[in-house]
Write an enzyme that holds these catalytic residues in place. Structure first.
Site, short mmCIF file in Angstrom:
data_model
loop_
_atom_site.label_atom_id
_atom_site.label_comp_id
_atom_site.label_asym_id
_atom_site.label_seq_id
_atom_site.Cartn_x
_atom_site.Cartn_y
_atom_site.Cartn_z
N TRP A 187 3.18 11.18 -1.94
CA TRP A 187 2.66 12.17 -2.87
C TRP A 187 2.21 13.39 -2.09
O TRP A 187 1.56 13.26 -1.06
CB TRP A 187 1.46 11.63 -3.68
CG TRP A 187 0.82 12.74 -4.46
CD1 TRP A 187 1.29 13.33 -5.59
CD2 TRP A 187 -0.38 13.45 -4.10
NE1 TRP A 187 0.47 14.38 -5.96
CE2 TRP A 187 -0.56 14.47 -5.07
CE3 TRP A 187 -1.30 13.35 -3.06
CZ2 TRP A 187 -1.62 15.36 -5.03
CZ3 TRP A 187 -2.37 14.24 -3.01
CH2 TRP A 187 -2.53 15.23 -3.99
N GLU A 228 5.94 10.13 -5.95
CA GLU A 228 4.96 10.25 -7.04
C GLU A 228 4.93 11.65 -7.64
O GLU A 228 4.66 12.63 -6.95
CB GLU A 228 3.56 9.87 -6.52
CG GLU A 228 2.47 9.97 -7.58
CD GLU A 228 1.11 9.51 -7.08
OE1 GLU A 228 0.99 9.17 -5.87
OE2 GLU A 228 0.16 9.49 -7.88
N LYS A 230 3.69 14.65 -10.52
CA LYS A 230 2.42 15.13 -11.06
C LYS A 230 2.65 16.39 -11.88
O LYS A 230 3.57 17.15 -11.61
CB LYS A 230 1.46 15.40 -9.89
CG LYS A 230 0.04 15.69 -10.29
CD LYS A 230 -0.92 15.56 -9.10
CE LYS A 230 -2.34 15.85 -9.54
NZ LYS A 230 -3.33 15.59 -8.48
N ASP A 261 1.78 7.85 -12.07
CA ASP A 261 0.32 7.80 -12.06
C ASP A 261 -0.15 8.13 -13.48
O ASP A 261 0.25 9.16 -14.04
CB ASP A 261 -0.21 8.81 -11.03
CG ASP A 261 -1.72 8.78 -10.88
OD1 ASP A 261 -2.41 8.89 -11.92
OD2 ASP A 261 -2.22 8.68 -9.75
N HIS A 264 -1.32 11.67 -14.33
CA HIS A 264 -0.50 12.81 -13.91
C HIS A 264 0.36 13.44 -14.99
O HIS A 264 1.36 14.08 -14.70
CB HIS A 264 0.40 12.40 -12.74
CG HIS A 264 -0.35 12.26 -11.46
ND1 HIS A 264 0.26 12.18 -10.24
CD2 HIS A 264 -1.69 12.20 -11.21
CE1 HIS A 264 -0.66 12.05 -9.29
NE2 HIS A 264 -1.84 12.06 -9.86
N HIS A 288 0.58 3.90 -10.51
CA HIS A 288 -0.77 4.21 -10.04
C HIS A 288 -1.62 4.18 -11.29
O HIS A 288 -1.67 5.14 -12.05
CB HIS A 288 -0.83 5.59 -9.40
CG HIS A 288 -0.63 5.56 -7.93
ND1 HIS A 288 -0.84 6.65 -7.12
CD2 HIS A 288 -0.27 4.55 -7.11
CE1 HIS A 288 -0.60 6.31 -5.86
NE2 HIS A 288 -0.24 5.04 -5.84
N ASP A 296 -6.88 14.91 -14.61
CA ASP A 296 -6.59 13.81 -13.68
C ASP A 296 -7.86 13.45 -12.90
O ASP A 296 -7.95 13.66 -11.71
CB ASP A 296 -5.47 14.29 -12.74
CG ASP A 296 -5.11 13.28 -11.67
OD1 ASP A 296 -5.17 12.08 -11.97
OD2 ASP A 296 -4.78 13.70 -10.55
N ASP A 298 -9.37 10.60 -12.30
CA ASP A 298 -9.41 9.36 -11.52
C ASP A 298 -10.64 8.51 -11.78
O ASP A 298 -11.27 8.00 -10.85
CB ASP A 298 -9.25 9.66 -10.02
CG ASP A 298 -7.87 10.20 -9.68
OD1 ASP A 298 -6.91 9.42 -9.78
OD2 ASP A 298 -7.73 11.40 -9.36
N ASP A 328 -5.27 3.55 -8.67
CA ASP A 328 -5.60 4.83 -8.04
C ASP A 328 -6.76 5.49 -8.78
O ASP A 328 -6.54 6.25 -9.72
CB ASP A 328 -4.36 5.74 -8.03
CG ASP A 328 -4.63 7.06 -7.30
OD1 ASP A 328 -5.70 7.18 -6.68
OD2 ASP A 328 -3.78 7.96 -7.37
C1 RNT Z 1 -3.14 12.47 -6.35
C2 RNT Z 1 -2.29 11.23 -6.38
C3 RNT Z 1 -2.36 10.38 -5.16
C4 RNT Z 1 -3.76 10.21 -4.61
C5 RNT Z 1 -3.90 9.13 -3.59
C6 RNT Z 1 -5.14 9.27 -2.78
O1 RNT Z 1 -3.17 13.11 -7.55
O2 RNT Z 1 -2.60 10.48 -7.49
O3 RNT Z 1 -1.74 9.18 -5.41
O4 RNT Z 1 -4.68 9.95 -5.62
O5 RNT Z 1 -2.78 9.06 -2.82
ZN ZN Z 2 -1.71 8.54 -7.66
#
Ligand code: RNT
Ligand code: ZN
Length: 421
Positions: A187, A228, A230, A261, A264, A288, A296, A298, A328
């Site tokens: 990523w 990955e 986004k 993810d 994302h 993720h 996003d 998290d 994640d």
């Molecule tokens: C960032 C991505 C990525 C990170 C990690 C730390 O938006 O989701 O995967 O969160 O690699």
């Molecule tokens: Zn991620």
């Protein structure tokens, strides 16, 4: 009522309820115990890492909160992970980022090699864990411009290509030594805060960089490459080079895994609906699992409708062998071990609920165009006693049932975390 006897009694009743629907709870638990979740190391220290290439977290991601007790060293992080894993039923995996390397003295990210991860690999082996890996293309002076693999600065681009190449070697070594393929995810944060003129050139450079990184074929029994996508990040609101379409195309053309993810995408888009679409064209994917709130963000994964929907799609689609489930999230405002435990247990609970569905019956109802019964059944299933099966499963797997795990976290906080100052 979290005593063994009560849990068994309640389970027996639940087992009968499920049997009436033709669902075998024993089979569901057996299947559940074979599913490994990849626990992300970065929840333990707010995505800090140990190479300290840069003091602050970069790349348009953010960990907010100042809860005391975060891991300051790799040893502390491993101790915290051991505690965490002791509170989660099943055998799982460790997902490590390159910036968690343990080096004697400074080693640049383009010069990392498997030897810098020996302690992690030995620890994983000793704890019966498989490992997954990630290049760290952020929190680094060479990523400060906001561009890495798509940089127009050839020196910067080269540096990150080299990082990508060494990460695949490290991932392959992990997979080889642990006897299970290491999903090595890529990523990058590359993108623009404001409306760009040229959306094309950075994507062409990214493709070139990826081609260079993936040029060397690797044994898939050791290494599985993932990319990955986004939609946006903090500071890359207007344009992200590695978009969904970009990486979906790349993954199909180059037979890599696609990493989805859950934070994302546009807030009204859901990953649960993407799984069966992308798996029509890809062999395998990486998830993720995160929880975005408005962005996003998290947040720690909880047992939400969407989490259940994701688990249902994996189970109903018979995709358990083709979907690698990674987590994640990074919350620095609550006890970090509790965050790991809550998120991982939620993921496993969602899978259990999915495994307890009378899928065949539901499919037949749908194929008969009986939408009244479909809606009625889906609603009734929501209040089936899966909690009784969950508690029983935890006890059987020798981890604390219900909320009793929290007592152990409190003790650990007092004995270990509070002393980290
Ligand atoms: C960032 C991505 C990525 C990170 C990690 C730390 O938006 O989701 O995967 O969160 O690699
Ligand atoms: Zn991620």
């Amino acid at each position: 009522m979290t005593g063994m006897k009560d849990i068994e009694k309640t389970y027996e009743l639940a087992k009968q309820r499920y049997a009436e629907l033709g669902v075998d709870t024993e089979k569901a638990m057996e299947k559940l115990s074979s599913i490994a979740i990849s626990l992300h190391c970065w929840q333990g220290d707010d995505v800090g890492g140990f190479d300290k290439a840069q003091e602050t977290l970069g790349g348009g991601i953010m960990a907010t909160g100042a809860y005391p007790g975060k891991a300051r060293t790799a040893d502390e992080l491993r101790t915290d992970l051991e505690k965490t894993l002791s509170l989660i039923p099943g055998k799982h995996r460790l997902n490590l980022h390159a910036m968690y390397a343990e080096t004697k003295g400074k080693v640049e990210r383009n010069e990392l090699s498997p030897e810098h991860f020996t302690t992690w690999i030995d620890w994983a082996k000793a704890n019966g864990l498989g490992m997954d890996f990630n290049g760290s293309f952020f929190s680094h002076p060479k990523a400060e411009s906001g561009f890495t693999l798509s940089s127009a600065d050839e020196q910067v681009r080269r540096f990150w290509v080299e990082h990508g190449i060494v990460c695949r070697k490290i991932g392959a070594a992990m997979g080889k030594q642990l006897g299970t393929p290491c999903v090595t995810n890529l990523w990058i944060p590359d993108g623009y805060k404001d409306v760009p003129v040229d959306r094309k050139a950075p994507r062409q450079r990214l493709k070139q960089s990826l081609d260079e990184i993936f040029a060397q074929p690797m044994d898939r029994s050791c290494l599985l490459d993932a990319v990955e996508c986004k939609l946006f990040g903090i500071g890359s609101e207007s344009y992200v080079v590695g978009s969904h379409e970009f990486y979906l195309g790349y993954a199909i053309e180059n037979k890599t895994l696609l990493c989805l993810d859950t934070g994302h995408f546009h807030p009204t888009e859901v990953v649960s609906d993407k799984i069966s679409s992308v798996l029509t064209f890809l062999d395998e994917i990486l998830l993720h699992v995160s929880r975005g709130i408005r962005w996003d963000s998290d947040h720690v994964v909880i047992l939400s409708d969407e989490l259940c929907a994701i688990a249902q799609q994996i189970v109903r689609g018979d995709y358990l062998q083709r979907v690698h489930i990674g987590l994640d999230f990074f919350d620095a405002s609550i006890n970090r071990i509790a965050a790991w435990v809550i998120g991982t247990r939620s993921m496993i609970k969602a899978l259990l609920i999915a495994l307890l569905e009378p899928v065949q019956m539901l499919r037949e109802i749908e194929l008969a165009d009986n939408y009244t019964e479909r809606l009625a059944m889906l609603e009734e299933l929501k209040t089936m006693p899966f909690g009784a099966v969950w508690d029983y499963y935890c006890t059987k797997m020798e981890v604390p049932p219900a909320q009793t795990w929290l007592d152990e976290v409190k003790v650990y906080e007092k004995d270990v975390l509070a002393k980290r100052r």
